[in-house]
Write a protein that holds these residues in place. Structure first.
Motif, PDB file in Angstrom:
ATOM      1  N   LEU A  28     -18.248  -5.170   3.041  1.00  0.00           N
ATOM      2  CA  LEU A  28     -17.511  -4.406   2.033  1.00  0.00           C
ATOM      3  C   LEU A  28     -17.539  -2.910   2.335  1.00  0.00           C
ATOM      4  O   LEU A  28     -16.560  -2.206   2.089  1.00  0.00           O
ATOM      5  CB  LEU A  28     -18.072  -4.679   0.642  1.00  0.00           C
ATOM      6  CG  LEU A  28     -17.903  -6.107   0.130  1.00  0.00           C
ATOM      7  CD1 LEU A  28     -18.534  -6.264  -1.238  1.00  0.00           C
ATOM      8  CD2 LEU A  28     -16.442  -6.519   0.109  1.00  0.00           C
ATOM      9  N   GLU A  29     -18.637  -2.434   2.895  1.00  0.00           N
ATOM     10  CA  GLU A  29     -18.695  -1.030   3.296  1.00  0.00           C
ATOM     11  C   GLU A  29     -17.675  -0.753   4.399  1.00  0.00           C
ATOM     12  O   GLU A  29     -16.988   0.272   4.380  1.00  0.00           O
ATOM     13  CB  GLU A  29     -20.106  -0.662   3.755  1.00  0.00           C
ATOM     14  CG  GLU A  29     -21.102  -0.603   2.618  1.00  0.00           C
ATOM     15  CD  GLU A  29     -22.536  -0.407   3.080  1.00  0.00           C
ATOM     16  OE1 GLU A  29     -22.753   0.086   4.217  1.00  0.00           O
ATOM     17  OE2 GLU A  29     -23.450  -0.764   2.311  1.00  0.00           O
ATOM     18  N   PHE A  30     -17.571  -1.672   5.349  1.00  0.00           N
ATOM     19  CA  PHE A  30     -16.550  -1.520   6.389  1.00  0.00           C
ATOM     20  C   PHE A  30     -15.158  -1.503   5.764  1.00  0.00           C
ATOM     21  O   PHE A  30     -14.288  -0.735   6.191  1.00  0.00           O
ATOM     22  CB  PHE A  30     -16.648  -2.635   7.431  1.00  0.00           C
ATOM     23  CG  PHE A  30     -17.573  -2.333   8.568  1.00  0.00           C
ATOM     24  CD1 PHE A  30     -17.180  -1.491   9.597  1.00  0.00           C
ATOM     25  CD2 PHE A  30     -18.843  -2.873   8.609  1.00  0.00           C
ATOM     26  CE1 PHE A  30     -18.030  -1.204  10.648  1.00  0.00           C
ATOM     27  CE2 PHE A  30     -19.703  -2.594   9.651  1.00  0.00           C
ATOM     28  CZ  PHE A  30     -19.304  -1.754  10.676  1.00  0.00           C
ATOM     29  N   ALA A  31     -14.938  -2.334   4.753  1.00  0.00           N
ATOM     30  CA  ALA A  31     -13.626  -2.378   4.095  1.00  0.00           C
ATOM     31  C   ALA A  31     -13.253  -1.012   3.539  1.00  0.00           C
ATOM     32  O   ALA A  31     -12.086  -0.607   3.607  1.00  0.00           O
ATOM     33  CB  ALA A  31     -13.633  -3.416   2.975  1.00  0.00           C
ATOM     34  N   PRO A  57      -1.737  -9.909   3.667  1.00  0.00           N
ATOM     35  CA  PRO A  57      -0.809  -9.221   4.571  1.00  0.00           C
ATOM     36  C   PRO A  57      -1.526  -8.137   5.388  1.00  0.00           C
ATOM     37  O   PRO A  57      -1.790  -7.049   4.906  1.00  0.00           O
ATOM     38  CB  PRO A  57       0.229  -8.617   3.625  1.00  0.00           C
ATOM     39  CG  PRO A  57      -0.480  -8.484   2.318  1.00  0.00           C
ATOM     40  CD  PRO A  57      -1.493  -9.571   2.263  1.00  0.00           C
ATOM     41  N   VAL A  58      -1.850  -8.504   6.609  1.00  0.00           N
ATOM     42  CA  VAL A  58      -2.515  -7.592   7.543  1.00  0.00           C
ATOM     43  C   VAL A  58      -1.536  -7.302   8.673  1.00  0.00           C
ATOM     44  O   VAL A  58      -0.902  -8.220   9.206  1.00  0.00           O
ATOM     45  CB  VAL A  58      -3.805  -8.215   8.111  1.00  0.00           C
ATOM     46  CG1 VAL A  58      -4.435  -7.315   9.165  1.00  0.00           C
ATOM     47  CG2 VAL A  58      -4.790  -8.493   6.987  1.00  0.00           C
ATOM     48  N   PHE A  59      -1.436  -6.025   9.020  1.00  0.00           N
ATOM     49  CA  PHE A  59      -0.543  -5.596  10.086  1.00  0.00           C
ATOM     50  C   PHE A  59      -1.329  -4.739  11.063  1.00  0.00           C
ATOM     51  O   PHE A  59      -2.193  -3.958  10.659  1.00  0.00           O
ATOM     52  CB  PHE A  59       0.626  -4.788   9.522  1.00  0.00           C
ATOM     53  CG  PHE A  59       1.518  -5.586   8.618  1.00  0.00           C
ATOM     54  CD1 PHE A  59       2.630  -6.234   9.124  1.00  0.00           C
ATOM     55  CD2 PHE A  59       1.230  -5.705   7.263  1.00  0.00           C
ATOM     56  CE1 PHE A  59       3.449  -6.980   8.297  1.00  0.00           C
ATOM     57  CE2 PHE A  59       2.045  -6.443   6.425  1.00  0.00           C
ATOM     58  CZ  PHE A  59       3.158  -7.092   6.935  1.00  0.00           C
ATOM     59  N   PRO A  77      -4.744  -4.909   2.557  1.00  0.00           N
ATOM     60  CA  PRO A  77      -4.795  -4.505   1.149  1.00  0.00           C
ATOM     61  C   PRO A  77      -6.224  -4.353   0.629  1.00  0.00           C
ATOM     62  O   PRO A  77      -7.116  -5.102   1.018  1.00  0.00           O
ATOM     63  CB  PRO A  77      -4.059  -5.632   0.422  1.00  0.00           C
ATOM     64  CG  PRO A  77      -4.055  -6.782   1.355  1.00  0.00           C
ATOM     65  CD  PRO A  77      -4.191  -6.247   2.740  1.00  0.00           C
ATOM     66  N   ARG A  78      -6.405  -3.393  -0.259  1.00  0.00           N
ATOM     67  CA  ARG A  78      -7.725  -3.173  -0.875  1.00  0.00           C
ATOM     68  C   ARG A  78      -8.162  -4.401  -1.681  1.00  0.00           C
ATOM     69  O   ARG A  78      -9.350  -4.629  -1.867  1.00  0.00           O
ATOM     70  CB  ARG A  78      -7.695  -1.941  -1.765  1.00  0.00           C
ATOM     71  CG  ARG A  78      -7.536  -0.671  -0.956  1.00  0.00           C
ATOM     72  CD  ARG A  78      -8.012   0.554  -1.696  1.00  0.00           C
ATOM     73  NE  ARG A  78      -7.849   1.736  -0.872  1.00  0.00           N
ATOM     74  CZ  ARG A  78      -8.730   2.150   0.041  1.00  0.00           C
ATOM     75  NH1 ARG A  78      -9.815   1.473   0.250  1.00  0.00           N
ATOM     76  NH2 ARG A  78      -8.500   3.239   0.747  1.00  0.00           N
ATOM     77  N   GLU A  79      -7.204  -5.193  -2.159  1.00  0.00           N
ATOM     78  CA  GLU A  79      -7.524  -6.392  -2.933  1.00  0.00           C
ATOM     79  C   GLU A  79      -8.073  -7.511  -2.060  1.00  0.00           C
ATOM     80  O   GLU A  79      -8.435  -8.569  -2.576  1.00  0.00           O
ATOM     81  CB  GLU A  79      -6.280  -6.938  -3.662  1.00  0.00           C
ATOM     82  CG  GLU A  79      -5.503  -5.944  -4.483  1.00  0.00           C
ATOM     83  CD  GLU A  79      -4.567  -5.085  -3.641  1.00  0.00           C
ATOM     84  OE1 GLU A  79      -3.732  -5.611  -2.890  1.00  0.00           O
ATOM     85  OE2 GLU A  79      -4.695  -3.850  -3.745  1.00  0.00           O
ATOM     86  N   ARG A  84     -10.001  -6.788   4.953  1.00  0.00           N
ATOM     87  CA  ARG A  84      -9.979  -5.347   5.233  1.00  0.00           C
ATOM     88  C   ARG A  84     -11.227  -4.936   6.023  1.00  0.00           C
ATOM     89  O   ARG A  84     -11.167  -4.123   6.940  1.00  0.00           O
ATOM     90  CB  ARG A  84      -9.874  -4.591   3.911  1.00  0.00           C
ATOM     91  CG  ARG A  84      -9.629  -3.128   4.049  1.00  0.00           C
ATOM     92  CD  ARG A  84      -9.405  -2.505   2.655  1.00  0.00           C
ATOM     93  NE  ARG A  84      -9.363  -1.082   2.756  1.00  0.00           N
ATOM     94  CZ  ARG A  84      -8.296  -0.367   3.082  1.00  0.00           C
ATOM     95  NH1 ARG A  84      -7.150  -0.973   3.309  1.00  0.00           N
ATOM     96  NH2 ARG A  84      -8.349   0.938   3.164  1.00  0.00           N
ATOM     97  N   GLY A  85     -12.372  -5.517   5.673  1.00  0.00           N
ATOM     98  CA  GLY A  85     -13.607  -5.240   6.401  1.00  0.00           C
ATOM     99  C   GLY A  85     -13.522  -5.679   7.843  1.00  0.00           C
ATOM    100  O   GLY A  85     -13.936  -4.955   8.757  1.00  0.00           O
TER     101      GLY A  85
END
Length: 144
Positions: A28-31, A57-59, A77-79, A84-85
């Motif tokens: 989560l810190e990496f995110a 959705p990752v690009f 996305p932050r969600e 994201r991490g």
């Protein structure tokens, strides 16, 4: 087994030094540390490649500079903090690596972080897809 570049080896070691709940906290810190997409790409989503292996959705977009150094950019996305991490780990871990170093990375690096007990196989598959697509873009850009 291929030796990991220093940054990725350090990231891997950081995860393995922690108990499982703390590994998730580190992820989560990496995110929260995923760098923003450079402005030159924000208005050109057509340049970005969707990572279909990810549920979220990752690009990504890869640049290879004149010195054969790889620059990976990603959006997530932050969600979707897990995804994201993972994107952030790759963006940070690949920073400054050469084409050869990126292409030599073990394809199973995502599974080697010690998170397979904590996150779903689909999430690990997503990060594996990010790495595979990154390598594919590197190969495409250096073949020209």
């Amino acid at each position: 087994m291929t030796a990991l570049p220093d940054a990725l080896a350090e990231i891997r070691a950081d995860f393995h030094e922690l108990e499982l709940p703390d590994r998730l906290q580190l992820l989560l810190e990496f995110a929260n540390e995923l760098p923003e997409m450079p402005e030159r790409y924000r208005d050109h989503p057509d340049l970005l490649e969707r990572v279909e292996e990810c549920q979220s959705p990752v690009f990504i977009f890869v640049e290879v500079d004149d010195e054969s150094i790889v620059h990976l950019y990603a959006t997530a996305p932050r969600e979707a903090p897990t995804t994201r991490g993972f994107a952030s780990i790759l963006v940070q871990g690949l920073a400054g690596l050469s084409v050869d170093e990126v292409l030599a990375l073990p394809d199973d690096f995502p599974s080697d972080l010690g998170l397979t007990e904590a996150v779903s196989p689909l999430r690990i598959r997503g990060m594996t897809g990010m790495l595979a697509r990154t390598k594919h873009q590197v190969r495409s850009k250096t073949a020209a």
